[in-house]
Design a protein around this motif. Structure first.
Motif, PDB file in Angstrom:
ATOM      1  N   ASP A  46       0.782  -1.111   0.010  1.00  0.00           N
ATOM      2  CA  ASP A  46      -0.099  -0.111  -0.033  1.00  0.00           C
ATOM      3  C   ASP A  46       0.888   1.212  -0.048  1.00  0.00           C
ATOM      4  O   ASP A  46       2.080   1.222   0.429  1.00  0.00           O
ATOM      5  N   LYS A  47       0.216   2.321  -0.479  1.00  0.00           N
ATOM      6  CA  LYS A  47       0.898   3.773  -0.283  1.00  0.00           C
ATOM      7  C   LYS A  47      -0.232   4.710  -0.188  1.00  0.00           C
ATOM      8  O   LYS A  47      -1.137   4.579  -0.739  1.00  0.00           O
ATOM      9  N   VAL A  48       0.094   5.546   0.926  1.00  0.00           N
ATOM     10  CA  VAL A  48      -0.964   6.554   0.907  1.00  0.00           C
ATOM     11  C   VAL A  48      -1.278   7.311  -0.078  1.00  0.00           C
ATOM     12  O   VAL A  48      -0.188   8.260  -0.494  1.00  0.00           O
ATOM     13  N   CYS A  49      -2.153   7.500  -0.677  1.00  0.00           N
ATOM     14  CA  CYS A  49      -2.310   8.252  -2.042  1.00  0.00           C
ATOM     15  C   CYS A  49      -3.721   8.704  -2.159  1.00  0.00           C
ATOM     16  O   CYS A  49      -4.404   7.754  -1.611  1.00  0.00           O
ATOM     17  N   LEU A 283      -7.750   5.910   8.359  1.00  0.00           N
ATOM     18  CA  LEU A 283      -7.565   7.095   7.867  1.00  0.00           C
ATOM     19  C   LEU A 283      -6.023   7.482   7.777  1.00  0.00           C
ATOM     20  O   LEU A 283      -5.613   7.295   9.063  1.00  0.00           O
ATOM     21  N   ARG A 284      -5.163   7.470   6.661  1.00  0.00           N
ATOM     22  CA  ARG A 284      -3.781   7.659   6.718  1.00  0.00           C
ATOM     23  C   ARG A 284      -3.257   8.876   6.048  1.00  0.00           C
ATOM     24  O   ARG A 284      -3.729   9.286   5.336  1.00  0.00           O
ATOM     25  N   SER A 285      -2.164   9.654   6.798  1.00  0.00           N
ATOM     26  CA  SER A 285      -1.710  10.716   6.137  1.00  0.00           C
ATOM     27  C   SER A 285      -0.294  10.602   5.826  1.00  0.00           C
ATOM     28  O   SER A 285       0.447   9.590   6.211  1.00  0.00           O
ATOM     29  N   ALA A 286       0.111  11.649   5.078  1.00  0.00           N
ATOM     30  CA  ALA A 286       1.630  11.543   4.423  1.00  0.00           C
ATOM     31  C   ALA A 286       1.764  13.304   3.955  1.00  0.00           C
ATOM     32  O   ALA A 286       0.872  13.513   3.457  1.00  0.00           O
ATOM     33  N   PRO A 287       3.349  13.377   3.735  1.00  0.00           N
ATOM     34  CA  PRO A 287       3.540  14.708   3.156  1.00  0.00           C
ATOM     35  C   PRO A 287       3.746  14.740   2.006  1.00  0.00           C
ATOM     36  O   PRO A 287       4.064  13.572   1.161  1.00  0.00           O
ATOM     37  N   LEU A 288       3.479  15.720   1.042  1.00  0.00           N
ATOM     38  CA  LEU A 288       3.619  15.954  -0.429  1.00  0.00           C
ATOM     39  C   LEU A 288       4.611  16.874  -0.681  1.00  0.00           C
ATOM     40  O   LEU A 288       4.382  18.190  -0.728  1.00  0.00           O
ATOM     41  N   PRO A 289       6.009  16.656  -0.963  1.00  0.00           N
ATOM     42  CA  PRO A 289       6.978  17.511  -1.163  1.00  0.00           C
ATOM     43  C   PRO A 289       6.827  18.056  -2.485  1.00  0.00           C
ATOM     44  O   PRO A 289       6.632  17.378  -3.481  1.00  0.00           O
ATOM     45  N   MET A 290       6.707  19.612  -2.841  1.00  0.00           N
ATOM     46  CA  MET A 290       6.476  20.298  -3.927  1.00  0.00           C
ATOM     47  C   MET A 290       7.481  21.058  -4.528  1.00  0.00           C
ATOM     48  O   MET A 290       8.372  21.485  -3.869  1.00  0.00           O
ATOM     49  N   CYS A 291       7.159  21.561  -5.796  1.00  0.00           N
ATOM     50  CA  CYS A 291       7.724  22.347  -6.469  1.00  0.00           C
ATOM     51  C   CYS A 291       9.335  22.245  -6.553  1.00  0.00           C
ATOM     52  O   CYS A 291       9.940  23.263  -6.369  1.00  0.00           O
ATOM     53  N   HIS A 292       9.813  20.927  -6.655  1.00  0.00           N
ATOM     54  CA  HIS A 292      11.128  20.789  -6.608  1.00  0.00           C
ATOM     55  C   HIS A 292      11.967  21.288  -5.592  1.00  0.00           C
ATOM     56  O   HIS A 292      12.783  22.269  -5.336  1.00  0.00           O
ATOM     57  N   ASN A 293      11.432  20.931  -4.395  1.00  0.00           N
ATOM     58  CA  ASN A 293      11.877  21.406  -3.043  1.00  0.00           C
ATOM     59  C   ASN A 293      13.457  20.560  -2.599  1.00  0.00           C
ATOM     60  O   ASN A 293      13.896  20.869  -1.789  1.00  0.00           O
TER      61      ASN A 293
END
Ligand SMILES: Cc1cc2nc3c(=O)[nH]c(=O)nc-3n(C[C@H](O)[C@H](O)[C@H](O)COP(=O)(O)OP(=O)(O)OC[C@H]3O[C@@H](n4cnc5c(N)ncnc54)[C@H](O)[C@@H]3O)c2cc1C
Length: 428
Positions: A46-49, A283-293
């Motif tokens: 699984d992967k939180v998505c 319910l599972r959460s995860a971060p979303l790294p954006m904008c070529h960080n």
């Protein structure tokens, strides 16, 4: 035969078998490169998505030689129903010369397994249940391989695997990139999102639903909650329901997700049947790294692909298509570099990769940073949705912008405006 001798000396090691790693491995193997993939998990995993696939993601799946029209398991959709500001509009996916006119949704448990199978069929050598613990460095500091141990068996002797190039496709944790000092840029947007699965009679709907405002009761008479929400039908009576919030800097978006989720889901129409008894799993959460960080995307033997390089779109939280695109571009670059006759020539060839990533999405993500600064304030979001959603022409334009659905060359008037805007914006 030991695992170590079975692995041998590949030309390329890919760390992580998510969509980014699978695409990299597929395109390398198709070009005849000896590529080894390690993942700490055993698939299917699984992967939180949110499990949503825009036409840009469909195009990358087709580029891996998978035809969703010819096999089971792909839930196609026609577009997005956008709800906010008291309005509800349907925005079909626009068909263009580069993008199909449909999107899809597929649980990551299945999607990632299918993509990895495709990479294996192309010839990639995949080792599951193997955790990469650190990069191997040469005398000049360049990355020349990885150290790997069977997952959960840290006291076993590690195996050292040498390779000309190492790809960190290990997701948001970016263990290798971090180990060589490639840190996150705290001035780039970051989101956090949470999702749960439900059994629903509307699991076969042909539209994905996006909620631009979250209320904890009747609209206008209750509290406006921070964030945005989605309901993505996955077929076979299942929907993926989630919410997220984005911040213009790496300042954590610390929201009480569980509480907001419960209050918001309780306001959704009964026909979705999103009640606790129909929820499947947590319910599972995860971060979303954006904008070529996290950059540079290539340095001294190490390429970053997908979340490891912070490649998620700040406009819609989509990270599967950019990860697969980066895998394809990275593989093309490595093929060229391996064909050079000197180390200097190979490094010159590799410099094309970060440039290709910036050219593909750098200007677009730069506009996205402005967008995030606007919408991180729920009141501004409310004003935009209230006055924007009833304007169909404006919304068709916004839809192309938010879903990365515009042509990079040619196209219609909207495409050309977006091409001009992204060309003017500095490339991040
Ligand atoms: C709640 C939520 C909703 C989202 N919704 C969407 C959506 O609807 N559509 C969309 O396009 N994107 C969505 N995203 C973003 C998307 O999930 C990611 O951008 C995408 O998974 C990135 O793919 P990747 O291949 O870079 O990394 P991942 O999918 O994270 O894969 C990384 C792999 O690396 C492996 N790994 C990690 N470390 C190691 C190690 N040390 N050794 C060996 N293996 C390792 C992991 O086991 C994993 O299999 C969402 C994200 C979240 C959190």
């Amino acid at each position: 035969m030991t695992v170590g001798s079975e692995i041998g000396d590949p030309q390329v090691v890919v760390v992580g078998a998510g969509p980014g790693g699978a695409a990299t491995a597929y395109h390398l193997a198709t070009a005849g490169i000896d590529v080894v993939v390690f993942d700490k998990a055993t698939f299917p995993r699984d992967k939180v998505c949110g499990d949503g696939l825009t036409p840009a993601a469909v195009a990358e799946i087709l580029a891996m030689g998978i035809d969703p029209n010819a096999e089971e398991g792909w839930q196609k959709n026609r577009g997005l129903t956008v709800i906010g500001g008291g309005h509800r509009i349907q925005l079909p996916w626009p068909e263009s010369s580069t993008l199909p006119g449909y999107g899809m949704a597929r649980a990551r448990m299945d999607l990632d397994h299918r993509l990895l199978t495709q990479a294996k069929r192309a010839g990639a050598r995949v080792f599951e249940g193997m955790t990469v613990t650190e990069p191997l460095r040469g005398r000049d500091g360049a990355v020349v391989g990885v150290r790997v141990v069977p997952t959960g068996e840290r006291d076993r002797d590690p195996i050292d695997v040498k390779a000309r190039y190492v790809v960190d496709a290990g997701g948001a944790s970016a263990r290798l990139a971090t180990a060589v000092g490639l840190a996150k840029n705290p001035a780039r947007p970051m989101a956090v999102a949470a999702r749960a699965y439900f059994t629903s009679p509307r699991g076969d709907e042909e539209w994905m639903e996006s909620h631009l405002e979250l209320w904890d009761g009747p609209r206008g008479e209750s509290n406006l909650l921070p964030g945005y929400g989605w309901i993505f039908p996955l077929g076979e009576g299942t929907v993926n329901v989630g919410l997220g919030s984005v911040s213009s800097s790496a300042r954590a978006t610390k929201l009480p997700y569980r509480q907001i989720f419960t209050r918001w889901v309780a306001t959704l129409p009964e026909e979705w049947q999103l009640t606790p008894v129909h929820q499947r799993g947590d319910l599972r959460s995860a971060p979303l790294p954006m904008c070529h960080n996290r950059t540079p995307h290539y340095r001294a033997g190490l390429l970053l692909v997908g979340d490891a390089g912070g490649m998620i779109s700040p406009f819609n939280g989509e990270g599967i298509a950019p990860a697969m695109q980066a895998g394809r571009l990275g593989a093309q670059t490595i093929v060229q570099a391996l064909g050079r006759t000197s180390r200097a020539g190979a490094e010159a060839a590799m410099s094309a990769y970060p440039r290709a990533i910036r050219d593909a999405n750098g200007g677009y993500y730069s506009l996205g940073r402005l967008f995030v600064r606007l919408i991180e304030n729920p009141e501004i979001m409310r004003i935009c949705t209230t006055y924007g959603l009833p304007r169909p022409t404006l919304m068709r334009f916004v839809h192309k912008l938010l879903s990365d659905g515009f042509e990079r060359r040619g196209g219609d008037g909207f495409d050309r405006i977006l091409q001009a805007l992204t060309a003017m914006a500095p490339k991040v």
